[in-house]
Design an enzyme around this catalytic site. Sequence first.
Site, PDB file in Angstrom:
ATOM      1  N   ARG A   1     109.442  70.003 -32.790  1.00 34.33           N
ATOM      2  CA  ARG A   1     108.745  68.719 -32.660  1.00 34.33           C
ATOM      3  C   ARG A   1     107.296  69.036 -32.316  1.00 34.33           C
ATOM      4  NH1 ARG A   1     106.999  70.107 -28.483  1.00 34.33           N
ATOM      5  NH2 ARG A   1     106.221  68.024 -28.165  1.00 34.33           N
ATOM      6  N   GLY A   2     106.495  67.954 -32.186  1.00 29.87           N
ATOM      7  CA  GLY A   2     105.061  68.177 -32.054  1.00 29.87           C
ATOM      8  C   GLY A   2     104.467  68.155 -33.451  1.00 29.87           C
ATOM      9  N   ALA A   3     103.384  67.392 -33.609  1.00 35.04           N
ATOM     10  CA  ALA A   3     102.869  67.118 -34.958  1.00 35.04           C
ATOM     11  C   ALA A   3     102.605  68.386 -35.790  1.00 35.04           C
ATOM     12  CB  ALA A   3     101.619  66.253 -34.844  1.00 35.04           C
TER      13      ALA A   3
ATOM     14  N   ARG B   1     110.662  62.177 -39.981  1.00 36.67           N
ATOM     15  CA  ARG B   1     109.991  61.464 -38.873  1.00 36.67           C
ATOM     16  C   ARG B   1     108.723  60.827 -39.444  1.00 36.67           C
ATOM     17  NH1 ARG B   1     109.271  64.406 -33.220  1.00 36.67           N
ATOM     18  NH2 ARG B   1     109.223  62.247 -32.503  1.00 36.67           N
TER      19      ARG B   1
ATOM     20  N   GLN C   1     109.558  65.525 -22.590  1.00 37.19           N
ATOM     21  CA  GLN C   1     108.923  66.741 -23.125  1.00 37.19           C
ATOM     22  C   GLN C   1     107.994  67.387 -22.100  1.00 37.19           C
ATOM     23  OE1 GLN C   1     109.181  63.820 -24.741  1.00 37.19           O
ATOM     24  NE2 GLN C   1     109.226  64.071 -26.950  1.00 37.19           N
TER      25      GLN C   1
ATOM     26  N   ASP D   1      99.357  62.664 -32.782  1.00 37.29           N
ATOM     27  CA  ASP D   1     100.210  62.731 -33.969  1.00 37.29           C
ATOM     28  C   ASP D   1      99.499  62.211 -35.208  1.00 37.29           C
ATOM     29  OD1 ASP D   1     102.164  62.651 -31.581  1.00 37.29           O
ATOM     30  OD2 ASP D   1     103.303  63.408 -33.287  1.00 37.29           O
TER      31      ASP D   1
ATOM     32  N   LYS E   1     102.141  60.237 -28.119  1.00 38.79           N
ATOM     33  CA  LYS E   1     103.391  59.898 -27.418  1.00 38.79           C
ATOM     34  C   LYS E   1     103.260  58.609 -26.603  1.00 38.79           C
ATOM     35  CE  LYS E   1     106.515  61.544 -27.656  1.00 38.79           C
ATOM     36  NZ  LYS E   1     107.564  61.061 -28.599  1.00 38.79           N
TER      37      LYS E   1
HETATM   38  O1  MRU Z   1     108.038  63.236 -30.134  1.00 38.69           O
HETATM   39  P1  MRU Z   1     107.295  64.532 -30.073  1.00 38.69           P
HETATM   40  O2  MRU Z   1     107.782  65.445 -28.998  1.00 38.69           O
HETATM   41  O3  MRU Z   1     107.213  65.195 -31.417  1.00 38.69           O
HETATM   42  O4  MRU Z   1     105.815  64.082 -29.662  1.00 38.69           O
HETATM   43  C1  MRU Z   1     104.822  65.050 -29.518  1.00 38.69           C
HETATM   44  C2  MRU Z   1     103.513  64.478 -29.111  1.00 38.69           C
HETATM   45  O5  MRU Z   1     103.370  63.294 -28.896  1.00 38.69           O
HETATM   46  C3  MRU Z   1     102.362  65.426 -29.062  1.00 38.69           C
HETATM   47  O6  MRU Z   1     101.438  65.022 -28.092  1.00 38.69           O
HETATM   48  C4  MRU Z   1     101.664  65.433 -30.426  1.00 38.69           C
HETATM   49  O7  MRU Z   1     102.592  65.702 -31.429  1.00 38.69           O
HETATM   50  C5  MRU Z   1     100.580  66.425 -30.486  1.00 38.69           C
HETATM   51  S1  MRU Z   1     101.214  68.066 -30.518  1.00 38.69           S
HETATM   52  C6  MRU Z   1      99.976  69.165 -30.541  1.00 38.69           C
END
Ligand code: MRU
Length: 367
Positions: free
Chosen positions: A53-55, A90, A202, A243, A254
Amino acid sequence: MRVGDKTFRTIWQASDAASVKIIDQTRLPHEFETVSINTVFEAAHAIKVMQVRGAPLIGVMAAYGLALAMRADASDANLDAACGVLAAARPTAVNLQWAIDSMRGLLLTLPPAERAPAGFAHAGAIAEQDAVLCRAIGEHGLRLIQAVAASKQGRRVNILTHCNAGWLATVDWGTATAPIYMAHDEGIALHVWVDETRPRNQGASLTAWELGQHGVPHTLIVDNAGGHLMQHGEVDLVIVGTDRTTAVGDVCNKIGTYLKALAAHDNGVPFYVAAPSPSIDFSIEDGIAEVPIETRSPREVTHISGLGADGRMETVCIAPAGSGALNYAFDVTPARFVTGLITERGVIAATREALAKTFPERIGKRS
Ligand code: MRU
């Protein structure tokens, strides 16, 4: 980055050159496990259930997913089907679509026999580029932390972050955490307030873990504590990830990020967003109206998982039976609350003008 006395990235091609390895983030912080991803369906599943996960990392997983799809069947029809499967995993992080567009654009120019090896090579290049972008963000963001440290004359710099925009959300370094790791390694006295980030936590399970592995001082706080800390002068700056940031600088991140930005604005605390260019969607402007916000299972709100007294993972219900729950995963912070975007090309204003001047080749484009 560091895990114990070893260094890891979050994703890498396996030595059989036919599969991809990831760190299973659903097991952290209590278990460190790697998992093999062998098909595009496993790649999409890993994104959906948030093993990755994470963009930025979602984008890299999708790129490798297409390479795996080409290994199985390199036809145009299968390429289209695989793009569809991954795109549906997603909806919010634009990096997913960015990576799919980049892979598809290349693969369609090649004869089927060349697509699998070229796909793995391109996915590897996307992964490597992500690490390079995060390192550059780290270098630009480091200067912001150095400036605050200089003004505090030896007293520790307190940084608040939300969710996990750390190395676990990318290939290496992280976006919001890259400046933090660099400042820490340079010997700047700093401390990170880590929002737990309900409902999936997270912050508690991932950010606290990775900061701890690197020896960065940090304290876990409940999501609602940030405003109070800011009112009492305990936060020098906020750095979060994104994201999807729009062409005018609205920032989707988030759920709960917006409330942190409001509190920061009210208390004169600088609010920075670490934004690598693949997370910027230049094809949209109004974040609130145009960014698709993922809605996840209500069960993530009504239940919570953790380590039981017997050392095994447990899930317990925290709500009355029959109460409904709603689980928006992201929100949008309007550009007017963002002090600056830390991009790989420098720290810029969250404005249409600054974004267009910094990334002229991307004007009007999603990828
Ligand atoms: O739902 P997630 O855990 O994928 O959300 C992640 C975030 O909101 C991060 O802040 C975002 O993806 C930036 S990651 C460098």
